[in-house]
Design a protein around this motif. Structure first.
Motif, PDB file in Angstrom:
ATOM      1  N   UNK A  56      -1.711   2.306   2.305  1.00 46.77           N
ATOM      2  CA  UNK A  56      -0.748   1.220   2.469  1.00 46.77           C
ATOM      3  C   UNK A  56       0.512   1.755   3.130  1.00 46.77           C
ATOM      4  N   UNK A  57       1.083   0.944   3.991  1.00 44.35           N
ATOM      5  CA  UNK A  57       2.321   1.295   4.704  1.00 44.35           C
ATOM      6  C   UNK A  57       3.288   0.131   4.569  1.00 44.35           C
ATOM      7  N   UNK A  58       4.518   0.432   4.178  1.00 45.04           N
ATOM      8  CA  UNK A  58       5.572  -0.589   4.150  1.00 45.04           C
ATOM      9  C   UNK A  58       6.784  -0.070   4.911  1.00 45.04           C
ATOM     10  N   UNK A  59       7.341  -0.910   5.751  1.00 46.27           N
ATOM     11  CA  UNK A  59       8.552  -0.536   6.502  1.00 46.27           C
ATOM     12  C   UNK A  59       9.571  -1.659   6.382  1.00 46.27           C
TER      13      UNK A  59
ATOM     14  N   UNK B  53       7.586  -4.985   7.436  1.00 46.21           N
ATOM     15  CA  UNK B  53       6.180  -4.879   7.834  1.00 46.21           C
ATOM     16  C   UNK B  53       5.400  -4.239   6.699  1.00 46.21           C
ATOM     17  N   UNK B  54       4.290  -4.856   6.345  1.00 48.91           N
ATOM     18  CA  UNK B  54       3.397  -4.268   5.339  1.00 48.91           C
ATOM     19  C   UNK B  54       1.975  -4.238   5.903  1.00 48.91           C
ATOM     20  N   UNK B  55       1.328  -3.110   5.734  1.00 51.72           N
ATOM     21  CA  UNK B  55      -0.062  -2.991   6.190  1.00 51.72           C
ATOM     22  C   UNK B  55      -0.898  -2.380   5.076  1.00 51.72           C
ATOM     23  N   UNK B  56      -1.995  -3.043   4.748  1.00 51.73           N
ATOM     24  CA  UNK B  56      -2.995  -2.452   3.853  1.00 51.73           C
ATOM     25  C   UNK B  56      -4.185  -2.034   4.712  1.00 51.73           C
ATOM     26  N   UNK B  57      -4.544  -0.771   4.630  1.00 56.11           N
ATOM     27  CA  UNK B  57      -5.700  -0.275   5.383  1.00 56.11           C
ATOM     28  C   UNK B  57      -6.916  -0.354   4.476  1.00 56.11           C
TER      29      UNK B  57
END
Lengths: 158, 158
Positions: free
Chosen positions: A100-103, B101-105
């Protein structure tokens, strides 16, 4: 300009070093490099002229990429140290993937300024780390990030 | 291959069209283009060979970039429609910036497959939209994203 002396990415296994963000074997990539700076981790990067959002300001996707690779690199540094190793001792470091990535984008990021990502690593499970990152352009805090990094599974993607 | 007919990015003001992710005036950029597909938004993109995480799999930072520009583009499409416009009518669309921005891989993303980002836009304030995105590689859901997009302030970055 300060440089990172013993970046963890320099020691990733050769077949795991093609990352577009931080792989030393990717000639077209960004070449992010992450090392220890005391108890924090540090990645330095000067965006290229084309990494524009609107003229004069850095593209948010580049900041996301910086935070992503800085996060997996920081987690690798932390687990490697926990295992009794430092980058320069030649042992192969663990390789992480991003779950998971949050910016959070706090301010427009000026171009033509070196970016400095500083990371604090929190172990949440033996194979899972949260990396809390702040990105500075000069002295200005422009973005905050969180990467949930997991040890790359055996046979990743198989 | 399906293409996006009336991408919102084709109609951004000339001085706001240099984005590395989606600006038509950035020759070195990705050239993401986002349009309506029924009530959803759609961005299609074939990663380049260098956009590698580990060989055979797409770099997560590229997926973050795709979700970012797809998000601001989707918000622009939605507000433009709310204002009574469609991309092809020649009116200048509103330009958004990313606040978060949030990304779940979810799965390793295979290379050499076209990516399809589909977006659903939720208005949370007259100048702020949440864009919920799913990214597919072929039929496989590989990532989920959230972009909090805000109308670009007058004099952005000044």
């Amino acid at each position: 300009m300060k440089t990172i002396k013993h970046a963890i990415q320099d020691y990733y296994a050769e077949d795991l070093a093609h990352c577009y963000g931080c792989g030393k074997n990717n000639e077209l990539g960004h070449g992010f490099r992450t090392g220890w700076n005391g108890d924090e981790t540090l990645t330095l990067y000067k965006p290229q002229p084309e990494h524009t959002a609107i003229p004069g300001f850095v593209y948010g996707g580049l900041l996301a990429s910086l935070i992503d690779c800085h996060g997996t690199g920081s987690a690798s540094l932390a687990l490697h140290r926990k295992n009794g190793h430092e980058p320069e001792d030649g042992a192969e470091p663990p390789r992480f993937v991003t779950a998971k990535l949050e910016v959070q984008y706090l301010k427009p990021t000026p171009q033509h300024v070196e970016l400095r990502a500083t990371g604090q690593v929190e172990e949440v499970h033996p194979k899972k780390f949260n990396v809390h990152t702040e990105v500075y352009a000069g002295e200005e805090l422009v973005a905050k990030g969180l990467v949930v990094a997991a040890v790359m599974p055996e046979g990743f993607g198989a």
